[in-house]
Structure formats: C-alpha cells, structure tokens
Enzyme design. Structure first.
Site, mmCIF file in Angstrom:
data_model
loop_
_atom_site.group_PDB
_atom_site.id
_atom_site.type_symbol
_atom_site.label_atom_id
_atom_site.label_comp_id
_atom_site.label_asym_id
_atom_site.label_seq_id
_atom_site.Cartn_x
_atom_site.Cartn_y
_atom_site.Cartn_z
ATOM 1 N N ASP A 205 0.679 -1.156 -0.534
ATOM 2 C CA ASP A 205 0.212 0.316 0.055
ATOM 3 C C ASP A 205 0.438 1.090 -0.165
ATOM 4 O O ASP A 205 1.888 1.482 0.694
ATOM 5 C CB ASP A 205 -1.075 0.097 1.218
ATOM 6 C CG ASP A 205 -1.747 1.276 1.046
ATOM 7 O OD1 ASP A 205 -2.363 1.348 -0.210
ATOM 8 O OD2 ASP A 205 -1.537 2.193 2.033
ATOM 9 N N GLU A 266 1.558 -0.459 -4.814
ATOM 10 C CA GLU A 266 1.151 0.583 -5.365
ATOM 11 C C GLU A 266 1.498 1.571 -5.248
ATOM 12 O O GLU A 266 1.678 2.146 -4.255
ATOM 13 C CB GLU A 266 -0.276 0.228 -4.689
ATOM 14 C CG GLU A 266 -1.201 0.825 -4.822
ATOM 15 C CD GLU A 266 -1.768 2.230 -3.745
ATOM 16 O OE1 GLU A 266 -3.395 2.251 -4.137
ATOM 17 O OE2 GLU A 266 -2.065 2.230 -2.608
HETATM 18 C C1 GLC Z 1 -4.585 3.460 -1.299
HETATM 19 C C2 GLC Z 1 -5.642 1.923 -0.525
HETATM 20 C C3 GLC Z 1 -6.416 2.633 -0.091
HETATM 21 C C4 GLC Z 1 -6.371 3.892 1.342
HETATM 22 C C5 GLC Z 1 -5.233 4.467 1.346
HETATM 23 C C6 GLC Z 1 -4.443 4.393 2.078
HETATM 24 O O1 GLC Z 1 -4.515 4.052 -1.867
HETATM 25 O O2 GLC Z 1 -5.529 1.330 -1.590
HETATM 26 O O3 GLC Z 1 -7.953 2.172 0.036
HETATM 27 O O4 GLC Z 1 -7.352 4.147 1.470
HETATM 28 O O5 GLC Z 1 -3.735 3.423 0.499
HETATM 29 O O6 GLC Z 1 -4.134 3.428 2.759
#
Ligand code: GLC
Length: 542
Positions: A205, A266
C-alpha cells in the site's frame, strides 16, 4: 510449489478480494474468512491464479482496514489466525496463490506504538517512530508545513501537548518514520511472519509514499513528482528515490524463501518512474494505473499499452493490466459515461451513465485486458458486471473522504457494496437470509448474482470464465510476444505470437474481420465476420 512454476507471477491473473464485501459467513453483515473459504471453489472455477486480500488485520476501520492496529493478527470480525491458515491451505490445494495487503506507510492511531508515542510526550524515543513536529507560529498553532492529506484537509493533526503528527491520509492513519531502524526491523519481521504462514506475496500500500524528505519542506505548488536535471525526484513525500532502499531490503527477505514470494506495488508515479520500482533487486510487479485511468479510446489506449510494455521491458519486468479496484468507480459505470477515463472525483461523480453501453464496453475491455502480455487484476464483482452504486443513502457512507471533504465527495463506497451471490432479495446470499450487509445492495442485483450469471450463457461471468480458460489453454498466451497490426482508426489489433489475434473495435464504424481466422471468443454478437462498435474478439489464424 516447484521451480517450474517459479515465474507464475509474470502472467498471473489475480483476483482482488475486498474481504469486507466478499462473503459473510457468520451473518454479522461484514464479509469474513469463513465466507471467503466457502467461495474459493468459485474462484478456482473462474480460472484465476491467485487472490489478493485487502487488509484483514485488527483495525478500527477508519479507512476500511488501511489503518492497522496489529500487523500479526486477524480482525475478529473476519475470523482468527487459525481460520487464515486454513484458508491459505485450502486456496493452495485449489491451485490459488494468496497475496496479502501490507500497509507500511502508516499505522492506525490505535496501534500500540502510536499510543505509546502519545503517552511518552515530545522528544521521546517513542515519538521518533512517527513524524511528530512542533507547529509554526508564535504558539505553535499552525501546522509544521503546508502538506495536505489525500482525503482532504491538512496532513497534520495537533495532539493535546501541542505537537503535531503527520498523516498523508486520515488523522487516524499516522505516518511511520521510515528513517528509523525500528520501523524497518518491525516491518521486516511482519513480512516474515506471514511468509512463514505460507502467503505467496504482498501488495504494498502507498509504496510511493513511504520515504519523506527529513527536512519536511513546504510543498508550495508542487502536486506530484518534480524531477531535477539529474533525474532525481525532489518531491518531499511522493516517489522519493530513497524509497528504493526499503524495497531492496524487502526483496532480499522474499528471496530468502526457497519458493518464489512476490511483491506488487501500489505506486502512483509519473509514467517512466514505475520501472524504478521493478528493478531486478526490488519489487516484482506494480499496478498499471495509467491503463485503469485511460479513456476507452484506441489512440490513448495504444499509447498506454506501448509505454507500459516498453517502459518495463527496460528492467525485465512484465506489465500488468487493471480496470477496477476498491478505490475507483467501477468500469461498467465509467464506460457508460461521456468521458470514459478517470479524472478527479469532483469532475466525474454522478455523471450520467448508460449501463447497457458501459457493459458492452466492459466486455470488450475484458478481452483486451486478458489478451495483453503480462499479468492482470480482476476486482471482485467485475466478473459479474457490477456497476457503481451511486445512490447509496448519505447516512450509509463510510469512506472517510465523505466527512473529510465536507460532504462534497461521496468517496469509494459505491464500488464496495457486498457481492450478490444468489437469490432474488438482499442480501443475495452475501450472508445468511435476513442478515443486513454493511452497505445496502440495489434491488436490481437479482439479475447480477453469480447464480443468475452461471445460468446465462451470455453473462459477463461466462465471458470471463471462457477467456480465462483460453488464456490457459492456448499456447500463444504463455509467452510474452506482442505486436501491433495495422488497423483503421479507432480500432486496436495485435498478435500474441502463433497467429493469435485480438481485435477491438472502439470506432463508430463496423470493422470487417481478417480472412482465414477462426473466432475463439467474442465480447458480443459477430455476424458475417463484421465486428460491431464497442466489441472485441479473439481470433486464431487458420
Ligand atoms: C491505498 C488504498 C486505499 C487507502 C489508502 C491509504 O491507496 O488502496 O484504499 O485508503 O491507500 O492506506
């Protein structure tokens, strides 16, 4: 698993399980591990290679579980560690790998470390694991800098003793200090904990946010990465070059296991920067958000596809493809709008959408995505053709964005509505009869249940099943060969080696199909070898 399957991740189709909304085994209205276990055979039959499970750790759920209060346990509403172990073993027995979500940029404000930091006070070693600073202004009542939080408002919150702490997301998600050795040691250990339990990898994340400029300078007008003449990134908190040291260390941990363990990033970064995350000694793959956000138009898609393949080939990494996830408007809804890409929520939320058109285009997009070389992600419910639920009552909204934007942005709940499995009334088999799902399901989901889709040869589910079956069976899909063929404006035609073609017609005109080809699979009716608008087809040359 054996060495022969060591490269499984290069072409894996990974199904995203948003666990709160997938299947509710105990009837409390929230999805859980028992529910997931009961649906593993459905996922195996669908034909995916792995599942990625959104955070399932103990959490106050201020941000749907992306606020973790204990990294080595399971939220009681989802089950227990013993349930998790059983689920992993059952998934493996069905040939499904299991990827967890790790949230290393921030913890929950209820995490013991943060509670200890609050109690210990300014200047304490406990505070140094987070980013506490004094405020500006005479009495320190102004935030330490001008950074803003992703869900709205300033990125700083003041605590009763007067100091401020940084949170790039909600105030309940304090950012960890990745310049602190204890933070490294702790997360190393968390990775090993789950690897030892048998998980096959992690989705990381906010991978692009973990490293901060220690001086915490003002942002000024800078919105995204700022490259210096030397190609270094000078943004104080996104995509900083020092973040790569963390991932080298993580890769060494994964490589310490005899069978392949993988990472997917991500990382919302500028095109061209993603490859840095996927160097040989760093992460394995990353989500392709450029593809997700791209309008469904041949020109822009071709550009994104080319850039993705060639950009990552430079570091030997495979591209991935994704159309939807738990943070974005479902693509049936997006593709039914006048503008089919993703911009800011303020521009697109509530824009009129023709779901029949969106569905036709989503079917074409699925064949496009699943024919491209590399990996692909399916977000739960997209195989059922679910649309975004845009009319959830305001009182039901739970995404922190709703409150933090002063009720101007509804947020992401509309793509998180619990999955309809069977029957004709809510909860549609999501939980036992008469249980009440945590977000209300639309009444017309009778037509979208997995049960209804299984009985309908023309359903989205049958299209996904057929596509995934062919992806495994047709040898041309196993390699990474890819080349464009000439085609009229508004269309995409490419070959995946050995005469396997994918033809996508996004123009306004019908497109005659090439001669001497057999149709393997089509996203819609194809009569007299004419491909209608918003339709895709897989062909095998004779
Ligand atoms: C990422 C996740 C999202 C979350 C954010 C903070 O973007 O996909 O759902 O709110 O991180 O952790």
């Amino acid at each position: 698993m054996s060495n022969a399957t060591d490269n499984w991740w290069r072409s894996a189709v990974i199904y995203q399980v948003y666990i709160r909304s997938f299947a509710d085994g105990d009837g409390d209205g929230t999805g859980d591990i028992a529910g997931l276990r009961s649906r593993l055979p459905y996922l195996a039959e669908l034909g995916v290679d792995a599942i990625w499970i959104n955070p399932w750790y103990p959490s106050p759920l201020a941000d749907g579980g992306y606020d973790v209060s204990d990294y080595r346990d399971i939220h009681p509403t989802y089950g227990t560690l013993a349930d998790a172990e059983k689920m992993i073993a059952e998934a493996h027995a069905l040939g499904l790998r299991v990827i967890l979500d790790i949230v290393p940029n921030h913890t929950s404000d209820q995490h013991p470390w943060f509670q200890q930091a609050l109690a210990a006070g300014p200047g304490s070693p406990e505070r140094r694991r987070y980013l506490f600073r004094d405020g500006r202004g005479e009495d320190g009542s102004l935030p330490p800098n001008d950074w803003h939080a992703a869900f709205g408002g300033p990125a700083w919150t003041r605590v009763p003793d007067g100091q401020w702490y940084l949170h790039l997301f909600a105030p309940e998600q304090p950012d960890l200090n990745w310049d602190h050795p204890a933070v490294h040691a702790e997360l190393d250990d968390v990775l090993r904990f789950w690897f030892d339990l048998g998980v096959d990898g992690f989705r990381i994340d906010v991978a692009h946010g973990m490293a901060k400029d220690p001086a915490l300078p003002d942002l000024g007008l800078t919105e995204f990465s700022v490259l210096t003449a030397e190609g270094q990134n000078d943004h104080p908190h996104w995509d900083r070059d020092s973040v790569h040291d963390i991932f080298r260390r993580w890769r060494a941990i994964a490589d310490g296991y005899p069978d392949r363990r993988v990472f997917v990033a991500e990382a919302h970064v500028r095109p061209g920067r993603l490859a840095h995350y996927l160097r040989d000694d760093e992460l394995h793959t990353a989500f392709n958000f450029d593809f997700l956000k791209c309008p469904l138009e041949a020109g822009p898609l071709r550009e994104v596809i080319d850039r993705s393949i060639t950009g990552l080939a430079a570091v030997g990494a495979p591209p991935t493809w994704v159309l939807s996830n738990h943070d974005e408007t479902r693509h049936v809804t997006r593709y039914g709008r006048a503008y089919t890409g993703v911009r800011s929520a303020l521009l697109d939320q509530g824009a009129p959408s023709d779901h029949a058109l969106g569905t036709r285009r989503a079917r074409a997009a699925a064949l496009l995505m699943l024919a491209l070389p590399g990996g692909a992600y399916i977000y739960q419910g997209e195989e059922l053709g679910l649309y975004e639920v845009e009319d959830l009552p305001e009182t039901a909204l739970q995404d922190p964005t709703w409150e933090r934007s002063g009720h101007t942005i509804r947020g992401r709940d509309g793509c998180r509505v619990p999955i309809p499995w069977l029957g004709t009334t809510p909860p549609f088999g999501f939980g036992p009869p008469r249980s009440v799902p945590w977000l209300p399901q639309p009444q017309d989901w009778t037509a979208y249940t997995a049960e209804a889709a299984s009985a309908d040869p023309a359903s989205m589910l049958q299209l996904y099943r057929a596509a995934l079956r062919l992806r495994r069976a047709v040898p041309a899909f196993t390699g990474e060969a890819f080349s464009w063929l000439d085609s009229p404006q508004g269309t995409l035609v490419f070959e995946r080696g050995a005469g396997l073609l994918c033809v996508v017609n996004l123009s306004d005109l019908p497109l005659p199909l090439p001669d001497a080809c057999q149709v393997l699979l089509a996203s819609g009716p194809v009569d007299d070898r004419i491909l209608p608008t918003d339709t895709a087809v897989w062909l095998q040359r004779d």
